[in-house]
Design a protein around this motif. Structure first.
Motif, PDB file in Angstrom:
ATOM      1  N   TYR A  14       0.929  -1.097  -0.070  1.00 43.08           N
ATOM      2  CA  TYR A  14      -0.002   0.023  -0.030  1.00 43.08           C
ATOM      3  C   TYR A  14       0.802   1.275   0.099  1.00 43.08           C
ATOM      4  CZ  TYR A  14      -3.680  -3.163   1.320  1.00 43.08           C
ATOM      5  OH  TYR A  14      -4.848  -3.959   1.385  1.00 43.08           O
ATOM      6  N   ASP A  17       0.771   4.073  -3.209  1.00 37.73           N
ATOM      7  CA  ASP A  17      -0.515   4.696  -3.369  1.00 37.73           C
ATOM      8  C   ASP A  17      -0.851   5.252  -2.007  1.00 37.73           C
ATOM      9  OD1 ASP A  17      -0.619   3.553  -5.883  1.00 37.73           O
ATOM     10  OD2 ASP A  17      -1.949   1.968  -5.048  1.00 37.73           O
ATOM     11  N   ALA A  18      -0.632   4.878  -0.696  1.00 35.12           N
ATOM     12  CA  ALA A  18      -0.777   5.796   0.265  1.00 35.12           C
ATOM     13  C   ALA A  18      -0.115   6.952   0.299  1.00 35.12           C
ATOM     14  CB  ALA A  18      -0.460   4.899   1.591  1.00 35.12           C
ATOM     15  N   THR A  53      -7.781  -3.560   4.552  1.00 37.41           N
ATOM     16  CA  THR A  53      -7.834  -2.340   3.969  1.00 37.41           C
ATOM     17  C   THR A  53      -6.927  -1.354   4.724  1.00 37.41           C
ATOM     18  OG1 THR A  53      -9.451  -1.354   5.222  1.00 37.41           O
ATOM     19  CG2 THR A  53     -10.087  -2.480   3.156  1.00 37.41           C
ATOM     20  N   LEU A  87      -6.777   5.905  -7.456  1.00 41.80           N
ATOM     21  CA  LEU A  87      -5.838   4.966  -6.541  1.00 41.80           C
ATOM     22  C   LEU A  87      -6.738   4.416  -5.445  1.00 41.80           C
ATOM     23  CD1 LEU A  87      -2.547   7.171  -6.496  1.00 41.80           C
ATOM     24  CD2 LEU A  87      -3.210   5.329  -7.747  1.00 41.80           C
ATOM     25  N   SER A  88      -7.823   4.887  -5.081  1.00 42.52           N
ATOM     26  CA  SER A  88      -8.450   4.318  -3.907  1.00 42.52           C
ATOM     27  C   SER A  88      -9.774   3.431  -4.321  1.00 42.52           C
ATOM     28  CB  SER A  88      -8.910   5.360  -3.061  1.00 42.52           C
ATOM     29  OG  SER A  88      -9.763   6.302  -3.587  1.00 42.52           O
ATOM     30  N   TRP A  91     -13.501   7.018  -1.844  1.00 44.51           N
ATOM     31  CA  TRP A  91     -13.077   8.035  -1.003  1.00 44.51           C
ATOM     32  C   TRP A  91     -14.111   8.986  -0.704  1.00 44.51           C
ATOM     33  CZ3 TRP A  91     -13.259  13.279  -2.115  1.00 44.51           C
ATOM     34  CH2 TRP A  91     -13.886  13.726  -3.544  1.00 44.51           C
ATOM     35  N   LEU A 106      -7.830   2.086   0.642  1.00 42.63           N
ATOM     36  CA  LEU A 106      -6.969   1.331  -0.397  1.00 42.63           C
ATOM     37  C   LEU A 106      -7.321  -0.093  -0.096  1.00 42.63           C
ATOM     38  CD1 LEU A 106      -3.694   3.191   0.118  1.00 42.63           C
ATOM     39  CD2 LEU A 106      -5.304   3.342  -1.889  1.00 42.63           C
TER      40      LEU A 106
END
Length: 110
Positions: A14, A17-18, A53, A87-88, A91, A106
């Protein structure tokens, strides 16, 4: 630090992306709270086990909600929430006492 926090918990998949999502959301928050020394920004990473997640939450003391915009191809601004959206898996945002919180979830692919 996002990389350290996620790596410590074995969530390396992750990290990239995070980091991008956190950067985009913090950048937006800074734009909304700049110029007022009484304003604050907070970042929280949360993990759930079932389903697995990671949620990035950025809170700030502005009550103005985020606006997902259509951006011209040659614009250097206005793409942050589009990036977060891509990316998520989900949201959104919510009003909180003294401001708002924007979150992005994510998840591992099934």
């Amino acid at each position: 630090h996002v990389r350290t926090a996620l790596g410590f918990h074995g969530l390396d998949e992750y990290v990239e992306d995070a980091e991008i999502i956190t950067s985009e959301l913090v950048t937006n928050a800074v734009q909304h709270v700049h110029g007022d020394s009484g304003k604050t920004i907070g970042v929280t990473l949360a993990q759930t086990a079932n389903p697995p997640t990671v949620t990035v939450v950025v809170s700030d003391s502005s009550s103005d909600g985020p606006v997902l915009r259509e951006t011209a191809a040659d614009s250097e601004r206005g793409r942050g929430l589009k990036i977060v959206e891509v990316l998520s898996v989900h949201w959104g945002w919510r009003q909180e006492e003294g401001g708002k919180a924007i979150f992005a979830v994510l998840a591992r692919e099934a």
